[in-house]
Scaffold this active site. Structure first.
Site, PDB file in Angstrom:
ATOM      1  N   GLU A 135       0.826  -1.211   0.000  1.00 56.58           N
ATOM      2  CA  GLU A 135       0.000   0.000   0.000  1.00 56.58           C
ATOM      3  C   GLU A 135       0.856   1.256   0.000  1.00 56.58           C
ATOM      4  O   GLU A 135       0.352   2.370  -0.086  1.00 56.58           O
ATOM      5  CB  GLU A 135      -0.896  -0.005   1.249  1.00 56.58           C
ATOM      6  CG  GLU A 135      -1.997  -1.037   1.112  1.00 56.58           C
ATOM      7  CD  GLU A 135      -2.754  -1.275   2.389  1.00 56.58           C
ATOM      8  OE1 GLU A 135      -2.464  -0.612   3.411  1.00 56.58           O
ATOM      9  OE2 GLU A 135      -3.634  -2.148   2.367  1.00 56.58           O
ATOM     10  N   ALA A 170       5.252   2.738  -0.689  1.00 60.16           N
ATOM     11  CA  ALA A 170       6.650   2.424  -0.995  1.00 60.16           C
ATOM     12  C   ALA A 170       7.350   2.025   0.305  1.00 60.16           C
ATOM     13  O   ALA A 170       7.014   2.527   1.383  1.00 60.16           O
ATOM     14  CB  ALA A 170       7.325   3.641  -1.603  1.00 60.16           C
ATOM     15  N   ASN A 171       8.296   1.115   0.200  1.00 60.86           N
ATOM     16  CA  ASN A 171       9.128   0.639   1.321  1.00 60.86           C
ATOM     17  C   ASN A 171       8.418  -0.263   2.323  1.00 60.86           C
ATOM     18  O   ASN A 171       8.992  -0.650   3.333  1.00 60.86           O
ATOM     19  CB  ASN A 171       9.798   1.802   2.070  1.00 60.86           C
ATOM     20  CG  ASN A 171      10.865   2.428   1.203  1.00 60.86           C
ATOM     21  OD1 ASN A 171      11.542   1.726   0.452  1.00 60.86           O
ATOM     22  ND2 ASN A 171      11.007   3.735   1.261  1.00 60.86           N
ATOM     23  N   GLY A 175       8.987  -4.250 -10.522  1.00 61.45           N
ATOM     24  CA  GLY A 175      10.179  -3.964 -11.317  1.00 61.45           C
ATOM     25  C   GLY A 175      11.444  -3.910 -10.478  1.00 61.45           C
ATOM     26  O   GLY A 175      11.492  -4.451  -9.362  1.00 61.45           O
ATOM     27  N   ASP A 176      12.452  -3.232 -10.995  1.00 57.58           N
ATOM     28  CA  ASP A 176      13.742  -3.165 -10.313  1.00 57.58           C
ATOM     29  C   ASP A 176      13.645  -2.439  -8.971  1.00 57.58           C
ATOM     30  O   ASP A 176      14.368  -2.760  -8.027  1.00 57.58           O
ATOM     31  CB  ASP A 176      14.769  -2.449 -11.209  1.00 57.58           C
ATOM     32  CG  ASP A 176      15.100  -3.273 -12.436  1.00 57.58           C
ATOM     33  OD1 ASP A 176      15.052  -4.516 -12.351  1.00 57.58           O
ATOM     34  OD2 ASP A 176      15.390  -2.682 -13.491  1.00 57.58           O
ATOM     35  N   GLU A 230      13.733  -3.101  -2.931  1.00 56.81           N
ATOM     36  CA  GLU A 230      13.173  -3.146  -1.564  1.00 56.81           C
ATOM     37  C   GLU A 230      13.458  -4.497  -0.905  1.00 56.81           C
ATOM     38  O   GLU A 230      13.840  -4.578   0.259  1.00 56.81           O
ATOM     39  CB  GLU A 230      11.658  -2.933  -1.609  1.00 56.81           C
ATOM     40  CG  GLU A 230      11.245  -1.507  -1.834  1.00 56.81           C
ATOM     41  CD  GLU A 230       9.813  -1.259  -1.351  1.00 56.81           C
ATOM     42  OE1 GLU A 230       9.372  -1.926  -0.406  1.00 56.81           O
ATOM     43  OE2 GLU A 230       9.152  -0.387  -1.938  1.00 56.81           O
ATOM     44  N   THR A 276      11.513  -1.516 -16.420  1.00 53.53           N
ATOM     45  CA  THR A 276      12.757  -1.950 -17.058  1.00 53.53           C
ATOM     46  C   THR A 276      13.021  -3.437 -16.805  1.00 53.53           C
ATOM     47  O   THR A 276      13.440  -4.149 -17.680  1.00 53.53           O
ATOM     48  CB  THR A 276      13.964  -1.148 -16.517  1.00 53.53           C
ATOM     49  OG1 THR A 276      13.594   0.206 -16.357  1.00 53.53           O
ATOM     50  CG2 THR A 276      15.140  -1.248 -17.444  1.00 53.53           C
ATOM     51  N   ASP A 284      20.559   1.730  -9.317  1.00 52.98           N
ATOM     52  CA  ASP A 284      19.478   0.804  -9.689  1.00 52.98           C
ATOM     53  C   ASP A 284      18.137   1.520  -9.800  1.00 52.98           C
ATOM     54  O   ASP A 284      17.097   1.018  -9.355  1.00 52.98           O
ATOM     55  CB  ASP A 284      19.348  -0.338  -8.671  1.00 52.98           C
ATOM     56  CG  ASP A 284      20.500  -1.320  -8.748  1.00 52.98           C
ATOM     57  OD1 ASP A 284      21.412  -1.100  -9.561  1.00 52.98           O
ATOM     58  OD2 ASP A 284      20.494  -2.301  -7.975  1.00 52.98           O
TER      59      ASP A 284
END
Ligand code: ATP
Ligand SMILES: CCCCCCCCCCCCC/C=C/[C@@H](O)[C@H](CO)NC(C)=O
Ligand code: CA
Length: 587
Positions: free
Chosen positions: A165, A167-168, A190-191, A196, A235, A539
């Site tokens: 829900e 980021a991180n 993705g990357d 994470e 990517t 990255d």
């Protein structure tokens, strides 16, 4: 024990009679047809048998079992004839067999299951799955539930699924929550999402081992849990470079059979604190500027990188800096040797032997000696100073659909080294040539303004006096892209060194808000003066520092993958050969 797993009998597939043979390593079935001399054999390595079920079983569109007494169904990895970009696409193969008796059918299912257990010790039973619903084209949830979950169900993998829900969330979960019972962690994204998982697992492992991540000289502990990547990003470079294709079915099958690919990791430090880990690109100059520009255009989706690449190229910038590097110890290969790191790579296998010298299975006794770093003397660092278009460090080839050979085509996934690529300032046409060669098979290092070195560590600094000027200048450019809040942040960045402040920095989106670099487009084309510093792309995340120290850690994590399978390079393993070290792909 091996002999116990051997079995041979007549079986039927449809109306056709076959001779089925289970040797230790392969399960083969050959058509029995007296009229034809060319007998057709299908041979599947036992390690690639996915499931053995009683009865005639279908799983799509939904699971259906017709339990005829004498029947059994084998699901296995089947390589598709249509090649996926760089490696081979894997598909679910299925054959339904009929035996002369129920007793024989039971023998077949028992022997096949026992053989699979013996030959695939790393198959996961329980997985922790994180889905980023917003990665790439926002199809993560659909990809997992329609493609991956039915395969996991077929083979009996239990999974705990978390749709993120924020980021991180995945990183924080891995750092703090109970992970008992899980064999691996899967990310659907993705990357950035992979990053994470990488940070969560490496951080957790060092915490539990009482090791300090801040010191680049510390030998870090390899992570015990495997990482699986179901590609659903923009990517998907890490997936492409370790599997050879961006395909959720192929990746799910690698996870199911418990493939294991070790991966080098680069730790990036600033002023005695860890900043981030990287597995693909730590890039200053062009790649940093492209990322900073692309973050302003996230709404474009994956196309943002093409647009930003063109904008940054047109801005025609180069940056001053001092690059220092430690050449790799006793290198087993070179970045210009024109070889490629493929599945079963001998350079990486020899690195494993050096790293884990006392373990026949490679993985239990860790050799601190090989990875020793602390007794490096200052005189061993090689130093170069000048103006660069870009400075890139990559632990692997970093190939991706945009660049099928990658930033450094002969780099290795697990040899404990990285490739440092220095692109000195040059004219716009020369630099375009360099960039263009990334998209073709032409050698991008065969240019007079490009050099590449195989290294174990890199330091980057601005020329003395330059750093202060740089930050003052950035702060002074408030009218271009910085408000009061941003200026405060720049001050924090230039003065602070504590890891807590780094942790508070968060995601790339926050970063671009907090440290807005002036648009290269504006600076290059509209302003008379270019900004003095670029940003680092780590990255796909922007780093908050310019002066950094990087160190490569050999095989710090393991992925559910096996490196890129190149069908054309398959060695000549005769059908049914029992001891195929490279898990022969000719069947
Ligand atoms: N629920 C969420 N909301 C917002 N951001 C998230 C969420 N879950 C994860 N993220 C963040 O989104 C960022 C981008 O995600 P991801 O890597 O999956 O996709 P991408 O950026 O499209 O692909 P790529 O990284 O391959 O370019 C990650 O850095 C991750 O931290
Ligand atoms: C003017 C034309 C420009 C063409 C440029 C072509 C070169 C493509 C090279 C791509 C290399 C990508 C390396 C991978 C980096 C990833 O770590 C990162 C995270 O996903 N991706 C990006 C785009 O930073
Ligand atoms: Ca490497």
């Amino acid at each position: 024990m091996e002999t116990d797993l051997k079995l041979e009998s007549s079986v039927f597939v449809g109306n056709q009679r076959y001779r089925a043979v289970l040797t230790g390593w392969h399960f083969n079935w050959t058509e029995v047809d007296k009229k034809h001399r060319d007998k057709k054999t299908i041979s599947v390595p036992v390690a690639e048998v996915l499931a053995v079920e009683e009865g005639r079983v279908e799983i799509l569109p939904k699971k259906l079992v017709e339990d005829k007494d004498k029947d059994f169904t084998v699901f296995y990895v089947k390589r598709s004839s249509s090649r996926g970009s760089s490696g081979l696409l894997w598909r679910l193969g299925r054959t339904q067999f009929r035996c002369p008796s129920r007793v024989l059918r039971d023998q077949w299912t028992k022997h096949l299951r026992a053989a699979v257990k013996t030959h695939s010790p790393l198959r996961p039973h329980k997985l922790l799955v994180f889905i980023n619903p917003f990665g790439g084209k926002r199809k993560g949830r659909k990809i997992y539930h329609s493609v991956v979950a039915p395969l996991f169900e077929l083979v009996g993998i239990s999974s705990h699924v978390i749709v993120t829900e924020r980021a991180n969330q995945a990183r924080d979960h891995l750092l703090k929550k109970d992970l008992t019972g899980f064999d691996g962690v899967v990310c659907v994204g993705g990357d950035g999402m992979f990053g994470e998982i990488l940070h969560g697992l490496i951080g957790r492992t060092q915490q539990e081992s009482g090791l300090c991540e801040n010191d680049p000289a510390v030998t870090l502990q390899p992570c015990p849990l495997h990482i699986g990547i179901i590609p659903a990003g923009s990517t998907d470079c890490v997936c492409y470079a370790t599997v050879g294709v961006i395909d959720p079915v192929t990746s799910a099958l690698h996870i199911i059979i418990g493939d294991s690919q070790p991966l080098d990791v680069c730790s990036v430090h600033h002023a005695s604190a860890l900043v981030r880990y990287s597995v693909s690109l730590v890039g200053y100059g062009f790649y940093g500027d492209v990322l900073a520009e692309s973050e302003k255009h996230r709404w474009m989706g994956p196309l943002r990188y093409d647009y930003s690449g063109a904008v940054v190229y047109l801005s025609n910038r180069s940056y001053k800096g001092i690059v220092q590097y430690l050449p790799a110890d006793r290198p087993l290969s070179s970045p210009r040797d024109k070889t490629r790191c493929l599945s079963g790579c001998s350079v990486c296998s020899r690195s494993t032997e050096r790293l884990f010298p006392h373990s026949p299975d490679s993985g239990t006794v860790y050799s601190a000696q090989y990875s020793q770093f602390s007794n490096v003397s200052e005189g061993q660092w090689v130093s170069v100073e000048g103006r660069f278009r870009c400075v890139s460090l990559t632990c692997m080839s970093s190939c991706c659909p945009k660049s099928p050979q990658g930033l450094s085509p002969s780099a290795h996934l697990a040899d404990g080294t990285g490739d440092l690529i220095l692109v000195w300032d040059t004219n716009p046409l020369g630099f375009l040539k360099f960039l263009y060669r990334h998209t073709s098979t032409q050698d991008q290092f065969d240019l007079p303004f490009v050099e590449v070195h195989r290294v174990k560590a890199v330091r980057f600094s601005l020329a003395s006096g330059e750093e202060e000027d740089a930050y003052e200048e950035l702060a002074g450019q408030g009218s271009v892209g910085m408000d009061e809040e941003d200026r405060g942040y720049v001050e924090t960045v230039s003065r602070s060194s504590s890891q807590q402040q780094l942790a508070a920095i968060g995601t790339r989106r926050q970063m671009t808000k907090e440290l807005k670099t002036p648009s290269p487009f504006l600076c290059g084309l509209c302003c008379s003066k270019s900004p003095p510093v670029s940003v680092w792309n780590c990255d796909g995340e922007i780093l908050p520092f310019t002066e950094i120290v990087c160190r490569i850690h050999c095989q710090l994590v393991r992925l559910y993958a096996r490196g890129i399978e190149d069908g054309t390079a398959a060695h000549n393993c005769s059908e049914g050969s029992d001891k195929c070290e490279r898990r022969c792909i000719l069947h």
